[in-house]
Design an enzyme around this catalytic site. Structure first.
Site, short mmCIF file in Angstrom:
data_model
loop_
_atom_site.label_atom_id
_atom_site.label_comp_id
_atom_site.label_asym_id
_atom_site.label_seq_id
_atom_site.Cartn_x
_atom_site.Cartn_y
_atom_site.Cartn_z
N GLN A 139 0.92 -1.20 -0.09
CA GLN A 139 -0.02 0.07 0.21
C GLN A 139 0.91 1.21 0.07
O GLN A 139 1.84 1.35 0.72
CB GLN A 139 -0.91 -0.02 1.34
N HIS A 169 1.35 -4.54 2.95
CA HIS A 169 0.17 -4.74 3.48
C HIS A 169 -0.18 -6.11 4.11
O HIS A 169 -0.32 -6.49 5.28
CB HIS A 169 -1.01 -4.38 2.49
N ASN A 193 2.03 -0.52 10.71
CA ASN A 193 0.91 -0.57 10.47
C ASN A 193 0.81 1.19 10.34
O ASN A 193 1.19 1.82 11.21
CB ASN A 193 0.43 -0.67 11.97
N VAL A 194 0.34 1.47 9.19
CA VAL A 194 0.67 2.87 8.60
C VAL A 194 -0.27 3.82 9.38
O VAL A 194 -0.02 5.05 9.59
CB VAL A 194 0.17 3.00 6.95
N PHE A 220 -0.79 -5.67 14.38
CA PHE A 220 -1.00 -5.46 13.00
C PHE A 220 -0.56 -6.89 12.46
O PHE A 220 -1.05 -7.56 11.45
CB PHE A 220 -0.71 -4.36 12.11
N LYS A 257 -2.45 -9.98 13.57
CA LYS A 257 -3.70 -10.16 12.95
C LYS A 257 -3.54 -10.67 11.49
O LYS A 257 -4.26 -11.57 11.06
CB LYS A 257 -4.39 -8.76 12.56
N GLN A 258 -2.28 -10.18 10.59
CA GLN A 258 -2.10 -10.66 9.45
C GLN A 258 -1.64 -12.29 9.38
O GLN A 258 -2.04 -13.27 8.50
CB GLN A 258 -1.04 -10.01 9.08
N LYS A 267 -5.05 -14.18 10.30
CA LYS A 267 -6.01 -13.88 9.14
C LYS A 267 -5.69 -14.76 8.10
O LYS A 267 -6.38 -15.44 7.30
CB LYS A 267 -6.42 -12.68 8.78
N HIS A 268 -4.51 -14.65 7.58
CA HIS A 268 -3.83 -15.05 6.40
C HIS A 268 -2.71 -16.04 6.34
O HIS A 268 -2.66 -17.09 5.85
CB HIS A 268 -3.36 -13.82 5.53
#
EC number: 4.6.1.19
Length: 221
Positions: free
Chosen positions: A31, A55, A91-92, A101, A104-105, A108-109
């Site tokens: 991003q 991101h 975490n921008v 952040f 979570k990444q 989630k992924h």
């Protein structure tokens, strides 16, 4: 007794196989910090840089929903990697919340990225290697084509060709967003095969009705 053991073993295999995610390719999404902050409903707490940063690295499917939140071990801090992650994967919106952040990444992924990336350490080390050692840094790729973050209007073809020149001529996925009457380049995704061994054309392009669809010209970067 043998019959019972066989049933239990078969059940365990079934449970393990059902928790394994199916995916066809990976999205390596970056991003552009200034555009992200301009389009974010909540103001960024830190001044954004004129850079693309990570991101996420996401296992994805060509059809249907992408896998998310797969069964995994508890997340552990990755202090040895944090100095590099703080630079390439902040975490921008709030750099004091970097660890949350990354966590979570991963949940989630990253938790769904096996067998290509079988654990948390491998997942984060791979992102660092891709961005730094393999030079899959979108800011650098654009700069190599003399496209700098100068706030100029660019054409979609100009941006696409610049990125394709740095990714074996494969088609990226771009996201744009209109803010105060100007369309900004917000995200660039580089796509890889399911083993992360080569670039591929990004499947599933954004539909024209999407709010992130990029026009053919007047894209600010």
């Amino acid at each position: 007794m043998i019959y019972i053991f066989t049933m239990v073993f078969s059940l365990n295999v079934l449970i393990l196989s059902s928790s394994a995610a199916r995916y066809d390719y990976f999205q390596f999404t970056q991003q552009y910090q200034q555009a992200f902050c301009n389009s974010n409903p909540t103001p960024c707490k830190d001044p954004p840089d004129k850079l693309f940063t990570v991101h996420g690295l996401w296992p994805s499917t060509k059809v249907g929903r992408d896998p998310e939140y797969c069964k995994t071990k508890r997340y552990r801090k990755i202090q040895r990697l944090e100095p590099q992650l703080e630079i390439i994967w902040p975490n921008v919106s709030d750099r004091k919340a970097n660890r949350g952040f990354w966590r979570k990444q991963w949940y989630k992924h990253g938790s769904c990225a096996s067998p290509a990336l079988p654990n948390q350490k491998h997942y984060f080390e791979t992102v660092i290697r891709m961005f730094l050692a393999e030079k899959q840094n979108v800011s650098r790729i654009l700069s190599m084509a003399t496209i700098e973050p100068e706030g100029k209007n660019r054409t979609l073809l100009e941006i696409q060709n610049a990125i394709r020149a740095g990714t074996n001529n494969m088609i990226p996925k771009l996201k744009c967003q209109k803010v105060n009457g100007m369309t900004e380049l917000v995200e660039v995704t580089l796509c890889h095969d399911s083993n992360l061994t080569q670039f591929i054309n990004c499947p599933r392009p954004l539909p024209q009705a999407s709010p992130y669809f990029c026009p053919i010209d007047d894209i600010q970067y």
